[in-house]
Design a protein around this motif. Structure first.
Motif, mmCIF file in Angstrom:
data_model
loop_
_atom_site.group_PDB
_atom_site.id
_atom_site.type_symbol
_atom_site.label_atom_id
_atom_site.label_comp_id
_atom_site.label_asym_id
_atom_site.label_seq_id
_atom_site.Cartn_x
_atom_site.Cartn_y
_atom_site.Cartn_z
ATOM 1 N N LYS A 35 0.846 -1.196 0.000
ATOM 2 C CA LYS A 35 0.000 0.000 0.000
ATOM 3 C C LYS A 35 0.886 1.253 0.000
ATOM 4 N N MET A 36 1.967 1.139 0.770
ATOM 5 C CA MET A 36 2.857 2.282 0.908
ATOM 6 C C MET A 36 3.581 2.580 -0.401
ATOM 7 N N GLN A 37 3.999 1.507 -1.088
ATOM 8 C CA GLN A 37 4.717 1.727 -2.342
ATOM 9 C C GLN A 37 3.843 2.447 -3.354
ATOM 10 N N ASN A 38 2.540 2.128 -3.359
ATOM 11 C CA ASN A 38 1.623 2.849 -4.245
ATOM 12 C C ASN A 38 1.515 4.297 -3.821
ATOM 13 N N LYS A 39 1.398 4.499 -2.505
ATOM 14 C CA LYS A 39 1.233 5.851 -1.968
ATOM 15 C C LYS A 39 2.462 6.718 -2.208
ATOM 16 N N LEU A 40 3.643 6.064 -2.211
ATOM 17 C CA LEU A 40 4.884 6.827 -2.342
ATOM 18 C C LEU A 40 4.905 7.647 -3.636
ATOM 19 N N LYS A 41 4.168 7.180 -4.638
ATOM 20 C CA LYS A 41 4.134 7.891 -5.921
ATOM 21 C C LYS A 41 3.456 9.250 -5.759
ATOM 22 N N SER A 42 2.534 9.337 -4.808
ATOM 23 C CA SER A 42 1.794 10.591 -4.681
ATOM 24 C C SER A 42 2.292 11.457 -3.532
ATOM 25 N N VAL A 43 3.536 11.215 -3.078
ATOM 26 C CA VAL A 43 4.089 12.107 -2.054
ATOM 27 C C VAL A 43 5.274 12.877 -2.628
ATOM 28 N N ASP A 44 5.577 14.012 -1.979
ATOM 29 C CA ASP A 44 6.661 14.872 -2.461
ATOM 30 C C ASP A 44 7.932 14.716 -1.650
ATOM 31 N N CYS A 45 7.801 14.148 -0.458
ATOM 32 C CA CYS A 45 8.968 14.024 0.404
ATOM 33 C C CYS A 45 8.764 12.833 1.340
ATOM 34 N N LEU A 197 0.690 12.166 5.421
ATOM 35 C CA LEU A 197 -0.064 10.920 5.570
ATOM 36 C C LEU A 197 0.046 10.558 7.041
ATOM 37 N N ASP A 198 -1.067 10.627 7.748
ATOM 38 C CA ASP A 198 -0.963 10.605 9.206
ATOM 39 C C ASP A 198 -0.745 9.219 9.792
ATOM 40 N N THR A 199 -1.042 8.163 9.032
ATOM 41 C CA THR A 199 -0.710 6.835 9.543
ATOM 42 C C THR A 199 0.613 6.427 8.918
ATOM 43 N N PRO A 200 1.667 6.354 9.723
ATOM 44 C CA PRO A 200 2.985 6.110 9.146
ATOM 45 C C PRO A 200 3.081 4.749 8.460
ATOM 46 N N GLY A 201 3.913 4.701 7.456
ATOM 47 C CA GLY A 201 4.128 3.454 6.726
ATOM 48 C C GLY A 201 5.138 2.592 7.455
ATOM 49 N N ILE A 202 4.739 1.354 7.698
ATOM 50 C CA ILE A 202 5.639 0.464 8.440
ATOM 51 C C ILE A 202 6.492 -0.347 7.479
ATOM 52 N N LEU A 203 7.798 -0.293 7.675
ATOM 53 C CA LEU A 203 8.719 -1.093 6.870
ATOM 54 C C LEU A 203 9.134 -2.328 7.663
#
Ligand SMILES: Nc1nc2c(ncn2[C@@H]2O[C@H](COP(=O)(O)OP(=O)(O)OP(=O)(O)O)[C@@H](O)[C@H]2O)c(=O)[nH]1
Length: 318
Positions: A35-45, A197-203
């Motif tokens: 889910k995070m990898q998809n979201k990473l495309k729409s973030v700037d930092c 994104l207020d729920t942090p992405g867990i690696l």
């Protein structure tokens, strides 16, 4: 006063533990990563948070390959209050080839300078970047990621308190895996329009060998019971002796430094009245024995709250 013994009095290597127990990848983490990898495309930092006690161990750089350096990346080493400050320049130097933007934070301190610097730095980096696939977007979006329990939610909350003057939004917990829910955007500032994104992405932590796994467990990024509290406590004792850090002798009211974890745990149990009651099968009388599991839990809790001193578990890697 603790007797200072030569390092060669103690174990020079830690006996191997079952490697399987150190590979912790529960289902929600796998889904989270996708889910995070998809979201990473729409973030700037991307703000990557890691535990300052293990700046070189356990980070999972996988997410970087997805973006191959396109998005600005800030590495936040949190819990800086738990390490000796003298190592900060060396840590920065060691990591500089990987990341130009390294910030140390203590989310327990409302006046932490690192937390204050973070948002302006993110703004500056985004303005300098070409924003790749988001060059037409009016808003800016930041994502916080990192392995479990490094303080991602605490950082989100600190930033919210600082910028928005809003109360905490993300749950904070002492056990890994607190943050599980879906990613949602929260507004951080109106002008410029900034979201996080207020729920942090867990690696998933990277566990290339047993020693890294044990360090991750010591920092509570792997759930204790998966490795075993007594094993983690024994590794801690091994580490402290190896680095001649004998504060534990006084803290646990021991007669002298020792390499015997059972001796340490028994003393902790006695000091804290953590005893188990058994009935003796020969005469039926009750006997009391130290509760070693409870003592191991307490030992880890004391270490994690800084009670054994400021400790950089990666100091040998600098
Ligand atoms: N000493 C110290 N403890 C901290 C700091 N930041 C967070 N903590 C503690 O670390 C633990 C984990 O914090 P969280 O913010 O829940 O960590 P997280 O990364 O969101 O955890 P997950 O949701 O499990 O991934 C909590 O007990 C916090 O109180 C810090 O800067 N210093």
């Amino acid at each position: 006063m603790a007797q200072k013994l030569a390092a060669n009095t103690f174990r020079s290597v830690f006996k191997a533990v079952d490697k399987e127990s150190l590979h912790w990848f529960p289902g929600h983490m796998g889904k989270g990563l996708r889910k995070m990898q998809n979201k990473l495309k729409s973030v700037d930092c991307i703000i990557e948070v890691h535990d300052a006690r293990i700046p070189l161990s356990g980070r999972n750089a996988e997410f970087k390959y997805t973006l191959s350096g396109i998005k600005p990346h800030i590495l936040v080493l949190n819990k800086v209050d738990l390490i000796p400050r003298k190592y900060i320049p060396q840590i920065k130097e060691k990591l500089t080839t990987e990341c130009d933007n390294i910030i140390f934070t203590n989310c327990k301190d409302h006046h932490c300078k690192g937390v204050k610097k973070l948002f302006p730095l993110a703004q500056e980096l985004i303005n300098k970047s070409d924003r790749y696939n988001r060059s037409n977007a009016d808003d800016y979006c930041i994502m916080i990621i990192g392995v479990p329990n490094v303080g991602k939610s605490s950082l989100v909350n600190s930033l919210r308190n600082k910028i928005l003057h809003k109360p905490n939004a993300s749950p904070v917990g002492a056990n890994p895996g607190m943050t599980k829910s879906v990613l949602t955007k929260i507004k951080m500032s109106e002008n410029p329009l900034f979201y996080m994104l207020d729920t942090p992405g867990i690696l998933t932590p990277s566990v290339p060998n047993t020693e890294v796994g044990l360090k991750l467990a010591l920092c509570a990024t792997i759930q204790d019971h998966l490795v075993g509290e007594e094993i983690i406590a024994d590794y801690l004792l091994y580490w402290l002796n190896k680095h001649e850090m004998f504060k534990y002798v006084n803290v646990f009211k021991l007669k002298a430094a020792t390499d015997d974890i059972l001796e340490v745990l028994a003393q902790i149990a006695i000091n804290n009245n953590k005893m188990l009651k058994f009935r003796d099968i020969t005469d039926g009388a009750y006997v009391r024995r130290p509760d070693l599991d409870a003592a191991a839990k307490l030992m880890l809790q004391i270490f994690r709250s800084g009670g054994l001193g400021k400790i950089l578990l990666d100091q040998n890697l600098l």
